[in-house]
Scaffold this motif. Structure first.
Motif, PDB file in Angstrom:
ATOM      1  N   MET A   1      -6.773   5.715  -0.101  1.00 53.10           N
ATOM      2  CA  MET A   1      -6.996   4.328   0.339  1.00 53.10           C
ATOM      3  C   MET A   1      -8.382   4.196   0.966  1.00 53.10           C
ATOM      4  O   MET A   1      -8.850   5.110   1.632  1.00 53.10           O
ATOM      5  CB  MET A   1      -5.963   3.945   1.409  1.00 53.10           C
ATOM      6  CG  MET A   1      -4.524   3.933   0.948  1.00 53.10           C
ATOM      7  SD  MET A   1      -4.177   2.613  -0.211  1.00 53.10           S
ATOM      8  CE  MET A   1      -4.583   1.163   0.759  1.00 53.10           C
TER       9      MET A   1
ATOM     10  N   ALA B   1       1.259   2.892  -3.345  1.00 45.66           N
ATOM     11  CA  ALA B   1       0.093   3.685  -3.776  1.00 45.66           C
ATOM     12  C   ALA B   1       0.117   5.043  -3.067  1.00 45.66           C
ATOM     13  O   ALA B   1      -0.047   6.101  -3.697  1.00 45.66           O
ATOM     14  CB  ALA B   1      -1.184   2.928  -3.447  1.00 45.66           C
TER      15      ALA B   1
ATOM     16  N   TYR C   1       0.842  -1.209   0.000  1.00 40.27           N
ATOM     17  CA  TYR C   1       0.000   0.000   0.000  1.00 40.27           C
ATOM     18  C   TYR C   1       0.874   1.256   0.000  1.00 40.27           C
ATOM     19  O   TYR C   1       0.456   2.315  -0.456  1.00 40.27           O
ATOM     20  CB  TYR C   1      -0.923   0.029   1.230  1.00 40.27           C
ATOM     21  CG  TYR C   1      -1.989  -1.048   1.255  1.00 40.27           C
ATOM     22  CD1 TYR C   1      -2.654  -1.456   0.104  1.00 40.27           C
ATOM     23  CD2 TYR C   1      -2.366  -1.646   2.457  1.00 40.27           C
ATOM     24  CE1 TYR C   1      -3.639  -2.446   0.140  1.00 40.27           C
ATOM     25  CE2 TYR C   1      -3.354  -2.629   2.507  1.00 40.27           C
ATOM     26  CZ  TYR C   1      -3.979  -3.021   1.343  1.00 40.27           C
ATOM     27  OH  TYR C   1      -4.952  -3.984   1.387  1.00 40.27           O
TER      28      TYR C   1
ATOM     29  N   VAL D   1      -6.531   0.055  -2.384  1.00 43.35           N
ATOM     30  CA  VAL D   1      -6.305   1.251  -3.199  1.00 43.35           C
ATOM     31  C   VAL D   1      -7.625   1.657  -3.860  1.00 43.35           C
ATOM     32  O   VAL D   1      -8.277   0.847  -4.529  1.00 43.35           O
ATOM     33  CB  VAL D   1      -5.230   0.972  -4.278  1.00 43.35           C
ATOM     34  CG1 VAL D   1      -5.023   2.189  -5.152  1.00 43.35           C
ATOM     35  CG2 VAL D   1      -3.923   0.542  -3.625  1.00 43.35           C
TER      36      VAL D   1
ATOM     37  N   HIS E   1      -2.177   8.163  -3.967  1.00 48.03           N
ATOM     38  CA  HIS E   1      -3.445   7.423  -4.092  1.00 48.03           C
ATOM     39  C   HIS E   1      -4.205   7.447  -2.772  1.00 48.03           C
ATOM     40  O   HIS E   1      -3.604   7.325  -1.702  1.00 48.03           O
ATOM     41  CB  HIS E   1      -3.173   5.973  -4.494  1.00 48.03           C
ATOM     42  CG  HIS E   1      -2.939   5.828  -5.955  1.00 48.03           C
ATOM     43  ND1 HIS E   1      -3.942   5.550  -6.839  1.00 48.03           N
ATOM     44  CD2 HIS E   1      -1.823   5.969  -6.690  1.00 48.03           C
ATOM     45  CE1 HIS E   1      -3.448   5.511  -8.062  1.00 48.03           C
ATOM     46  NE2 HIS E   1      -2.159   5.774  -8.007  1.00 48.03           N
TER      47      HIS E   1
END
Ligand SMILES: Cc1cc2nc3c(=O)[nH]c(=O)nc-3n(C[C@H](O)[C@H](O)[C@H](O)COP(=O)(O)OP(=O)(O)OC[C@H]3O[C@@H](n4cnc5c(N)ncnc54)[C@H](O)[C@@H]3O)c2cc1C
Length: 396
Positions: free
Chosen positions: A186, A179, A176, A346, A184
């Motif tokens: 979550m 990301a 993660y 994501v 990004h």
């Protein structure tokens, strides 16, 4: 020395392996790295070792995702017949049982072996014991650095490092960070397809007992999901397929939203209507049976004895209702070590549907369980891993 590749895949699970195969078939120079000493560990335990690898009814409506549209786009490009063709071309014969697709061998290990043979045939390098730790960028290219200092340069990266379920098999949420590094959003991951924690004497007394039942999740007064199947009493609460199938909204409510009012209603006699059960109980009571004898032949003996206290009134319809709507207050779920997959990950709103490329970073792709896409049980999660892996590997 830094090795150079067109595409680097992080994670050799089902999504990463199919991404590597599609990348190489397209003619790209590809490498897969895997932090474990061998690839595809989760494939081996899937479907209790039988690998339920897809479903005949593979459609976006069987998925929860922050963008259902993305799931549809991926399945439009690589859907149920593509998955079947993909495996048959690898020599894996398939059969279907109640819509669920399995290898004819009933052996998850034969699915993994066929995938490994294809990786070898295509001469795709597999870098094992390589834990991708950092992604660096320089002049439009990436460098992936491992935890022990190896570096691999590439133009495209497919992050297929999985979610958080069964961390002992390799996926523990560590990917993660890639990301997040590129901005990004979550969706908070919570365990899904997971057993429930219920503090109730009955569960403790009946631990190890299995019945066929219907389970319903009621959250803040709303009935959110129901399922029929095996119900297993455990020392900490309830498990079994009927429970795993309704566990997702419960896990979101308990683990993400901290909801207080979460209950499960169990119909312990799903094969009789309440009226039929009431009449049956009345007939049995008229035979002057003892309370612990009344349910013999309807429920397993241990339950018939344990439920005798429910049968202490004159009104058989009320007794029937108690057996049809047995209420359990849920205090929590079991943890990641026992969850079949991850709900959350994501946010798919930040991912391009047609290619699975990041909307935040050119050349960065995501596939598999790392994304906030969760299928129902029955082969939909592996199907998502193959389909999203194959599409991401095409790196347009
Ligand atoms: C007990 C169990 C039974 C299941 N049965 C089924 C079933 O029958 N049918 C079904 O559809 N689904 C099933 N699932 C779910 C399914 O297995 C997963 O959804 C699927 O494996 C996800 O694939 P993935 O490739 O995205 O992730 P994973 O399979 O988790 O693979 C990710 C890989 O990335 C590696 N990795 C992680 N971080 C790094 C890193 N930093 N660097 C390098 N490598 C890394 C991991 O070691 C792992 O090998 C089951 C799951 C469990 C736990």
């Amino acid at each position: 020395m830094t090795a150079k590749f067109h595409t680097m895949i992080i994670g050799a699970g089902p999504a990463g392996i199919t991404a590597a195969i599609s990348a190489k078939r397209k003619g790209n120079n590809v490498l897969v790295c895997e932090k474990m000493p061998r690839p595809g560990k989760k494939i081996l335990i899937s479907g209790s070792g039988r690998c339920n690898l897809s479903n005949e009814t593979l459609e976006d409506r069987y998925y929860n995702a922050s963008s259902r549209h993305l799931v549809r786009s991926v399945l439009d490009r690589f859907g149920k017949s593509d998955i079947v063709r993909f495996f048959e071309e690898l020599g894996v014969r398939l059969y279907t049982e109640k819509g669920r697709v399995f290898p004819a061998t009933n052996q998850a290990s034969s699915v993994l072996r066929a995938l490994e043979i294809e990786l070898e045939r295509l001469r795709i390098p597999l870098e094992l014991n390589f834990k991708a730790e950092r992604i660096l960028e320089d002049k439009g290219a990436f460098t992936v650095a491992s935890s022990d200092g190896k570096r691999i340069e590439c133009e495209k990266i497919v992050v297929a490092g999985g979610g958080m379920a069964y961390p002992a098999l390799g996926s523990d949420g560590n990917c993660y960070k890639f990301a997040k590094q590129f901005g990004h959003r979550m969706i908070e991951p919570v365990p899904s397809a997971v057993a429930l924690v219920i503090k109730d004497r009955l569960c403790h007394i009946l631990q190890g007992q299995r019945i066929h039942a219907r389970a319903r999740a009621i959250i803040d007064g709303k009935s959110l999901q129901e399922a029929s199947g095996e119900l297993l009493f455990t020392k900490y609460g309830l498990s079994g397929t009927a429970i795993l199938d309704i566990s997702e909204p419960i896990s979101i409510a308990k683990n993400r939203l901290s909801s207080k009012d979460v209950t499960v209603y169990i119909d312990t006699v799903p094969f009789l209507s309440q009226k039929e059960l009431g009449e049956e109980l009345k007939r049995r009571a008229a035979k002057n049976l003892k309370r612990e004898e009344i349910l013999v032949g309807i429920l397993p003996n241990k339950l018939a004895t344990a439920f005798k206290d429910l049968l202490n009134g004159p009104d058989s319809d009320k007794m029937a209702l108690k057996l049809k709507e047995m209420r359990f207050d849920v205090t929590g779920t079991r943890g990641w070590n026992e969850a079949e997959f991850t709900c959350g990950g994501v946010d798919t709103e930040d991912i391009k549907g047609a290619s699975l490329e990041s909307k935040k970073k050119r050349g960065l792709y995501f596939a598999g369980e790392i994304l906030d896409v969760q299928g129902q049980r029955g082969g939909y999660n592996l199907a998502w891993a193959w389909a999203s892996g194959y599409v991401a590997g095409l790196t347009e």
